[in-house]
Write a protein that holds these residues in place. Structure first.
Motif, PDB file in Angstrom:
ATOM      1  N   ALA A  26      46.855  60.420  50.070  1.00  0.00           N
ATOM      2  CA  ALA A  26      45.800  60.845  50.996  1.00  0.00           C
ATOM      3  C   ALA A  26      45.608  59.752  52.049  1.00  0.00           C
ATOM      4  N   VAL A  27      46.443  59.806  53.092  1.00  0.00           N
ATOM      5  CA  VAL A  27      46.435  58.809  54.151  1.00  0.00           C
ATOM      6  C   VAL A  27      46.401  59.511  55.498  1.00  0.00           C
ATOM      7  N   SER A  28      45.510  59.064  56.378  1.00  0.00           N
ATOM      8  CA  SER A  28      45.482  59.549  57.754  1.00  0.00           C
ATOM      9  C   SER A  28      46.000  58.439  58.650  1.00  0.00           C
ATOM     10  N   ILE A  29      46.977  58.765  59.493  1.00  0.00           N
ATOM     11  CA  ILE A  29      47.581  57.796  60.394  1.00  0.00           C
ATOM     12  C   ILE A  29      47.055  58.041  61.804  1.00  0.00           C
ATOM     13  N   PHE A  30      46.608  56.968  62.458  1.00  0.00           N
ATOM     14  CA  PHE A  30      46.178  57.029  63.848  1.00  0.00           C
ATOM     15  C   PHE A  30      47.076  56.087  64.636  1.00  0.00           C
ATOM     16  N   PRO A  31      47.965  56.633  65.476  1.00  0.00           N
ATOM     17  CA  PRO A  31      48.925  55.790  66.193  1.00  0.00           C
ATOM     18  C   PRO A  31      48.340  55.174  67.459  1.00  0.00           C
ATOM     19  N   ALA A  32      48.842  53.982  67.766  1.00  0.00           N
ATOM     20  CA  ALA A  32      48.546  53.314  69.033  1.00  0.00           C
ATOM     21  C   ALA A  32      49.846  52.695  69.528  1.00  0.00           C
ATOM     22  N   GLY A  33      50.063  52.697  70.836  1.00  0.00           N
ATOM     23  CA  GLY A  33      51.300  52.198  71.398  1.00  0.00           C
ATOM     24  C   GLY A  33      51.272  50.750  71.849  1.00  0.00           C
ATOM     25  N   SER A  34      50.110  50.093  71.726  1.00  0.00           N
ATOM     26  CA  SER A  34      49.994  48.696  72.137  1.00  0.00           C
ATOM     27  C   SER A  34      48.798  48.062  71.426  1.00  0.00           C
ATOM     28  N   GLY A  35      48.762  46.735  71.471  1.00  0.00           N
ATOM     29  CA  GLY A  35      47.619  46.028  70.903  1.00  0.00           C
ATOM     30  C   GLY A  35      46.327  46.359  71.633  1.00  0.00           C
ATOM     31  N   GLU A  36      46.424  46.477  72.948  1.00  0.00           N
ATOM     32  CA  GLU A  36      45.240  46.813  73.742  1.00  0.00           C
ATOM     33  C   GLU A  36      44.697  48.192  73.375  1.00  0.00           C
ATOM     34  N   GLU A  37      45.603  49.162  73.221  1.00  0.00           N
ATOM     35  CA  GLU A  37      45.189  50.515  72.829  1.00  0.00           C
ATOM     36  C   GLU A  37      44.559  50.491  71.434  1.00  0.00           C
ATOM     37  N   ALA A  38      45.133  49.704  70.537  1.00  0.00           N
ATOM     38  CA  ALA A  38      44.595  49.596  69.177  1.00  0.00           C
ATOM     39  C   ALA A  38      43.203  48.975  69.188  1.00  0.00           C
ATOM     40  N   LEU A  39      42.995  47.951  70.015  1.00  0.00           N
ATOM     41  CA  LEU A  39      41.661  47.343  70.114  1.00  0.00           C
ATOM     42  C   LEU A  39      40.641  48.348  70.625  1.00  0.00           C
ATOM     43  N   GLY A  40      41.045  49.167  71.588  1.00  0.00           N
ATOM     44  CA  GLY A  40      40.157  50.217  72.082  1.00  0.00           C
ATOM     45  C   GLY A  40      39.791  51.210  70.991  1.00  0.00           C
ATOM     46  N   TRP A  41      40.783  51.603  70.180  1.00  0.00           N
ATOM     47  CA  TRP A  41      40.536  52.526  69.074  1.00  0.00           C
ATOM     48  C   TRP A  41      39.569  51.896  68.068  1.00  0.00           C
ATOM     49  N   LEU A  42      39.814  50.626  67.760  1.00  0.00           N
ATOM     50  CA  LEU A  42      38.959  49.926  66.779  1.00  0.00           C
ATOM     51  C   LEU A  42      37.534  49.715  67.282  1.00  0.00           C
ATOM     52  N   SER A  43      37.329  49.754  68.589  1.00  0.00           N
ATOM     53  CA  SER A  43      35.965  49.611  69.116  1.00  0.00           C
ATOM     54  C   SER A  43      35.129  50.854  68.832  1.00  0.00           C
TER      55      SER A  43
END
Length: 139
Positions: A26-43
């Protein structure tokens, strides 16, 4: 359900990781294409585990990890990368990673190793994740 932020520039890897993870756990994957995009998602959202390649555009995976740790984010972090130089691994370990899994292309075994490490890092030690035998049968 384990929420994984997966940072990689290769959409094929996003698809493979999502398919295999959802098949076994039971895993949900949320992709990001860059560190900057990942930081935005984590915000805006929370991840139980972060998985990242080292070679990212702009901010490298090591810089991304350093930014997280400097900001007080201690989410388990796993590198899943073709860049397995000892210097890079040592630098990543000093930043506090939960694991490092080398990969070559689209091989299935490293993906299954990653799945087990993600489940372990997320704290699913109670048998809810696939055993080594389960993964071998499914591989």
């Amino acid at each position: 359900m384990i929420t994984v932020l997966y940072v990689d520039t290769d959409p094929k890897m996003w698809t493979i990781i999502s398919h295999i993870f959802e098949k076994y756990c039971a895993v949900s994957i949320f992709p990001a294409g860059s560190g900057e995009e990942a930081l935005g998602w984590l915000s805006q959202y929370h991840a139980d585990v972060i998985v990242s390649d080292i070679n990212l555009p702009g901010m490298s995976g090591i810089q991304f990890l350093h930014t997280l740790r400097a900001g007080g984010i201690t989410t388990p972090f796993i590198f899943f990368s073709e860049s397995a130089h000892p210097y890079v691994k040592n630098k990543a370990c000093r930043e506090g990673i939960s694991g490092f899994i080398p990969r070559k292309g689209l091989e299935k075994k490293p993906v299954l190793d990653l799945l087990r490490m993600v489940c372990w890092a997320a704290g699913s030690h109670n048998g809810e994740y696939p055993s080594l035998e389960d993964l071998k049968r499914g591989a």
